[in-house]
Design an enzyme around this catalytic site. Structure first.
Site, PDB file in Angstrom:
ATOM      1  N   ASP A  59       8.525  30.363  57.073  1.00  0.00           N
ATOM      2  CA  ASP A  59       8.264  31.168  55.744  1.00  0.00           C
ATOM      3  C   ASP A  59       7.074  30.509  54.807  1.00  0.00           C
ATOM      4  O   ASP A  59       7.364  29.010  54.887  1.00  0.00           O
ATOM      5  CB  ASP A  59       9.192  31.706  54.921  1.00  0.00           C
ATOM      6  CG  ASP A  59       9.082  32.623  53.920  1.00  0.00           C
ATOM      7  OD1 ASP A  59       8.337  33.811  54.278  1.00  0.00           O
ATOM      8  OD2 ASP A  59       9.572  32.468  52.712  1.00  0.00           O
TER       9      ASP A  59
ATOM     10  N   ASP B 133       6.117  31.525  51.400  1.00  0.00           N
ATOM     11  CA  ASP B 133       6.300  31.427  49.707  1.00  0.00           C
ATOM     12  C   ASP B 133       7.666  30.926  49.646  1.00  0.00           C
ATOM     13  O   ASP B 133       8.720  31.637  50.027  1.00  0.00           O
ATOM     14  CB  ASP B 133       6.178  32.905  48.956  1.00  0.00           C
ATOM     15  CG  ASP B 133       4.850  33.436  49.132  1.00  0.00           C
ATOM     16  OD1 ASP B 133       3.878  32.569  48.369  1.00  0.00           O
ATOM     17  OD2 ASP B 133       4.291  34.509  49.744  1.00  0.00           O
TER      18      ASP B 133
END
Length: 342
Positions: free
Chosen positions: A26, A28
Site C-alpha cells: 500500500d 498512503d
C-alpha cells in the site's frame, strides 16, 4: 480462498523479504504520507529490492495515473516504473469493461487516474450526465473536487445508469492528519440517490484479481496500514500480510480486530520486511513473545515482563484474538497499551 481464523501473529525464521517473492505495498500510510516518505521506508524498500524481492505498489487511491505515482516513488528514492503500480482505477475500469460495450461513455467523478484507466480499457470518459453515459464511476478526486460533480453522478444514476466506485475508504492519511477519502464522497451520492455502487478496490476480489494479473506474483506478501482494506484484502485472497503501524491503525484497533482483519505479521514500519518475525507461544494461561507475557485477568488484557514494545503488542494480540475466537475482543487493554507506549 480466504485464510482460516488467526489467533496470534505468526513468526518467521527468515527475513520476510526472503520468504516472499513479491511485496504488494500500500502507499498512503505505508510508503508516504502527504507526499513525504515515511521514516525508514526508502532504505527498507531499497534493501528488499536489492535482495531480489519484487516491489509492487497497490493502492486504493485512484487520483493519479500509475506513471505519475511511479515518478513520485522514484523521486522519494526508490526507482519505480508505471508497471509497478496497480491502483483501484485500473480494477474498476476492468470491472466496467466487463459489463458495458467497448467504446462506451463513462461519467467520471474523480481524478485523472480514472480517465487514464478507462481509456486503457477502450472506454470514453465524459463529464456530464447529459453525455449519455453507459456507467458512472467515482474515485478519489483530491481535496478540490467540485460539489457539482456529485450532482452529475446523481442525475445519471437516477436515470438507471449503473454506478461503480473505485473504493470506499472513508479516510486517507495526509501530511496534516486524517482526511476524508473516497468512501466519504461515495456516501454523499448514496444518500442522495439511495443506490449502491459496485466497488472494485481493496478488500474486494476485483482488486486482488487486477494485482495478480499485473504482477504475476506467486508468493506475495501484502503490506499495509489498514485492517479493513489491506489486511481484509489479503484474507480474502488467501495470502499473508504485514501490518505496519505508520498509518491509520493503532494498537487498540488491532487487538479488537475480527478474524478477517488479523494480519499474519505486525511491525512498526517497513523495516519489518527485512527481519524475521518473533514467535508468539502459549505459556500456561498466557501468551509470550520476547520478554512479555500477555494474559486475560478480571476481564482485562494484562502484561507481565519487559522488552520490546512490539513484542508486548504481539503477545496481547494472541491473548485478545484467542479470547475473541471468531468475534471481536471487547476486553479493556488501556493499561497494557499505555505501558507499551502504544
Amino acid at each position: 480462498m480466504s485464510q482460516p481464523s488467526r489467533t496470534r501473529p505468526s513468526g518467521s525464521a527468515t527475513a520476510l523479504s526472503e520468504a516472499y517473492d513479491t511485496a504488494l505495498l500500500d502507499l498512503d500510510g505505508v510508503v508516504y504520507a502527504g507526499g513525504a516518505a515515511i521514516a525508514h521506508a526508502v532504505e527498507s524498500l531499497l534493501t528488499a529490492r536489492d535482495g531480489g524481492m519484487h516491489l509492487a505498489y497497490v493502492t486504493n487511491n485512484a487520483l493519479r495515473p500509475p506513471e505519475v505515482v511511479a515518478e513520485h516513488i522514484t523521486e522519494l528514492g526508490v526507482p519505480a516504473a508505471a508497471d509497478d503500480v496497480i491502483n483501484s482505477a485500473q480494477a474498476v475500469a476492468r470491472l466496467i469493461s466487463e459489463q458495458v460495450p467497448a467504446g462506451s461513455r463513462v461519467l467520471v467523478v474523480g481524478g485523472e487516474g480514472l480517465r487514464v484507466a478507462l481509456r486503457e480499457r477502450g472506454l470514453e470518459p465524459v463529464e456530464s450526465a447529459d453525455d449519455d453515459p453507459a456507467a458512472v464511476v467515482q474515485g478519489y478526486g483530491g481535496p478540490d473536487l467540485a460539489w457539482g460533480r456529485f450532482a452529475e453522478a446523481c442525475y445519471a444514476i437516477a436515470r438507471g445508469v449503473p454506478w461503480f466506485a473505485s473504493n470506499t475508504d472513508l479516510t486517507i492519511p495526509s501530511g496534516r492528519g486524517i482526511a476524508p477519502g473516497n468512501g466519504a464522497a461515495v456516501e454523499v451520492v448514496r444518500i442522495a440517490t439511495g443506490a449502491e455502487p459496485q466497488v472494485a478496490g481493496k478488500p474486494l476480489p476485483p482488486m486482488h484479481k487486477e494485482t495478480i494479473l499485473r504482477t504475476g506474483a506467486t508468493k506475495p506478501l501484502v503490506v499495509g496500514d489498514r485492517l479493513d482494506t489491506d489486511i481484509e484484502g489479503a484474507h480474502n485472497g488467501g495470502v499473508d500480510s504485514l501490518l505496519v503501524l505508520t498509518g491509520v491503525t493503532d494498537g487498540a484497533q488491532l487487538l479488537a480486530a475480527p478474524p478477517q482483519h488479523r494480519p499474519t505479521y505486525v511491525d512498526a514500519d517497513l523495516r519489518g520486511m527485512l527481519t524475521g518475525q518473533p514467535e508468539v507461544s502459549a505459556d500456561g494461561d498466557g501468551f509470550t513473545c520476547g520478554g512479555f507475557t500477555a494474559y486475560v485477568r478480571d476481564e482485562e488484557l494484562a502484561l507481565d515482563g519487559e522488552g520490546e514494545p512490539l513484542d508486548g503488542l504481539r503477545a496481547l494480540c494472541a491473548a485478545a484474538w484467542t479470547r475473541a475466537g471468531d468475534g471481536t475482543c471487547t476486553l479493556d487493554a488501556g493499561k497494557a497499551l499505555s505501558r507499551l507506549g502504544l
